[in-house]
Design a protein around this motif. Sequence first.
Motif, short mmCIF file in Angstrom:
data_model
loop_
_atom_site.label_atom_id
_atom_site.label_comp_id
_atom_site.label_asym_id
_atom_site.label_seq_id
_atom_site.Cartn_x
_atom_site.Cartn_y
_atom_site.Cartn_z
N HIS A 1 -13.43 -16.30 9.91
CA HIS A 1 -12.64 -14.92 10.07
C HIS A 1 -12.15 -14.90 8.74
N VAL A 2 -12.71 -13.82 7.84
CA VAL A 2 -12.31 -13.83 6.57
C VAL A 2 -11.34 -12.50 6.49
N ILE A 3 -10.12 -12.59 6.08
CA ILE A 3 -8.95 -11.72 6.02
C ILE A 3 -8.54 -11.21 4.70
N PRO A 4 -8.66 -9.94 4.46
CA PRO A 4 -8.01 -9.42 3.06
C PRO A 4 -6.67 -9.78 2.73
N ALA A 5 -6.27 -9.81 1.48
CA ALA A 5 -5.09 -9.47 0.97
C ALA A 5 -4.90 -8.17 0.73
N PHE A 6 -3.77 -7.56 1.19
CA PHE A 6 -3.37 -6.13 0.94
C PHE A 6 -2.83 -5.68 -0.15
N PRO A 7 -3.00 -4.71 -0.80
CA PRO A 7 -2.43 -4.38 -2.40
C PRO A 7 -0.83 -4.33 -1.99
N HIS A 8 -0.03 -4.65 -2.97
CA HIS A 8 1.43 -4.61 -3.11
C HIS A 8 1.85 -3.44 -3.89
N SER A 9 3.10 -2.83 -3.63
CA SER A 9 3.36 -1.93 -4.33
C SER A 9 4.12 -2.25 -5.72
N THR A 10 4.79 -3.22 -5.37
CA THR A 10 5.69 -4.08 -6.44
C THR A 10 5.71 -5.51 -6.12
N LEU A 11 6.13 -6.40 -7.42
CA LEU A 11 5.97 -7.93 -7.14
C LEU A 11 7.31 -8.34 -7.46
N ALA A 12 8.24 -8.65 -6.32
CA ALA A 12 9.48 -8.97 -6.36
C ALA A 12 9.68 -10.43 -6.30
N ASP A 13 9.07 -10.86 -5.50
CA ASP A 13 9.25 -12.63 -5.30
C ASP A 13 8.33 -13.31 -4.40
N PRO A 14 7.35 -14.02 -4.94
CA PRO A 14 6.26 -14.40 -4.24
C PRO A 14 6.79 -15.79 -3.28
N THR A 15 7.86 -16.46 -3.48
CA THR A 15 8.28 -17.31 -2.84
C THR A 15 8.54 -17.27 -1.33
N ILE B 1 -4.97 -10.59 14.43
CA ILE B 1 -3.63 -11.68 14.20
C ILE B 1 -3.79 -11.81 12.57
N GLY B 2 -4.74 -12.11 11.86
CA GLY B 2 -4.85 -12.34 10.62
C GLY B 2 -4.51 -11.27 9.77
N ARG B 3 -4.89 -10.01 10.06
CA ARG B 3 -4.55 -8.82 9.05
C ARG B 3 -2.97 -8.49 9.53
N PHE B 4 -2.38 -8.59 10.72
CA PHE B 4 -1.01 -8.56 10.76
C PHE B 4 -0.18 -9.63 9.72
N ALA B 5 -0.70 -10.71 9.79
CA ALA B 5 0.17 -11.84 9.07
C ALA B 5 -0.18 -11.38 7.37
N ALA B 6 -1.40 -11.08 7.11
CA ALA B 6 -1.42 -10.64 5.67
C ALA B 6 -0.86 -9.42 5.41
N MET B 7 -0.37 -8.67 6.20
CA MET B 7 0.28 -7.44 5.78
C MET B 7 1.90 -7.67 5.69
N ALA B 8 2.17 -8.50 6.53
CA ALA B 8 3.85 -9.11 6.56
C ALA B 8 3.89 -9.94 5.46
N ALA B 9 2.84 -10.67 4.75
CA ALA B 9 2.93 -11.33 3.59
C ALA B 9 3.16 -10.42 2.38
N THR B 10 2.30 -9.29 2.42
CA THR B 10 2.30 -8.34 1.19
C THR B 10 3.66 -7.71 1.18
N GLN C 1 -1.76 0.43 9.72
CA GLN C 1 -2.21 1.32 10.07
C GLN C 1 -2.78 2.44 9.01
N ALA C 2 -1.77 2.52 8.08
CA ALA C 2 -1.92 3.36 6.99
C ALA C 2 -2.92 2.76 5.96
N ALA C 3 -3.05 1.43 5.98
CA ALA C 3 -4.11 0.64 4.90
C ALA C 3 -5.27 0.75 5.46
N ARG C 4 -5.62 1.05 6.69
CA ARG C 4 -7.10 1.05 7.22
C ARG C 4 -7.82 2.10 6.47
N PRO C 5 -9.11 1.82 6.26
CA PRO C 5 -9.91 2.83 5.64
C PRO C 5 -10.23 3.98 6.43
#
Length: 286
Positions: free
Chosen positions: A215-229, A252-261, A282-286
């Motif tokens: 299952h290949v899960i995309p990374a979602f674009p971030h609006s700003t980069l504050a702290d990757p830790t 599950i993977g998409r939810f996790a990826a958005m939380a990380a973003t 939901q807003a990120a879906r094409p």
Amino acid sequence: MRVAVLGPLCKDENIVRGRSRFGIGGVTYYAGQALSSLGADVELFATFGHEPAAWLAGFDPGVLHHIPAPGTITFINEYKENTDQRVQRAIIPPNTIGADDIGALDFDAVILGPLFHDNFEPGVLSNIRPPVALAAQGLMRYLDGATIVWRHPEKIFEFLPRVTYLFVNEEESRFITGKESTRDQHALLKDHGATTVVITQGSKGSVIYDGIAEHVIPAFPHSTLADPTGCGDTYMAAFIFATGFPWNLDQIGRFAAMAATMKLECPGPLRATSSQVLQRLQAARP
């Protein structure tokens, strides 16, 4: 959903593009706070030394069981322009959790968040009911002076027969398995008992192997980069939280990826609710 998170709490200095931020750190901190914010009932079994009460100010993990240690682990995480890469240094007093420190654990899920190779005694899994998630990196971390190095990846294989979800990034997975392709990495990890393997790839997304499909899960674009830790810890926490829903691994993977973003966009741990993550998703879906 009731989740237990086990591992050290540490002191962090996070240096992002030359700017420092000090605070609490560790898998236990980032995963525990993310789970609490998403809506899980969380209990933390955490080692750390004697610290003033103010050190924990602003940390809302649910129930915190303090397992006393001789001192608190200290990390210095420095990120360059490419925030997928970091340089780490550390001060490491013993912070070990054994079976006697936790007793029998009966939760909907248990997360193991070691920071160093000696943070868990071998028998710690004997009284833990699955499912169990493991952030594998800490089991192969050693200290060479003040510098963190990776050694003895075979130690991770000892845990795999009792682990339901294994979380590694692509560099860690290569080091553990000695294989280049993610398919070969997963095949070897599966042979050693891994049920589901999640390989995170930073800005490239993540790949989940369940023994049947990839299952290949995309990374979602971030609006700003504050702290990757803590982004990987947040991904894991959100992934485990989402297993409580009747979702497939792609969801599950998409939810996790958005939380990380969303965690990437703010300093410190994720403090978004599950509803906020879903709205953003939901807003990120094409």
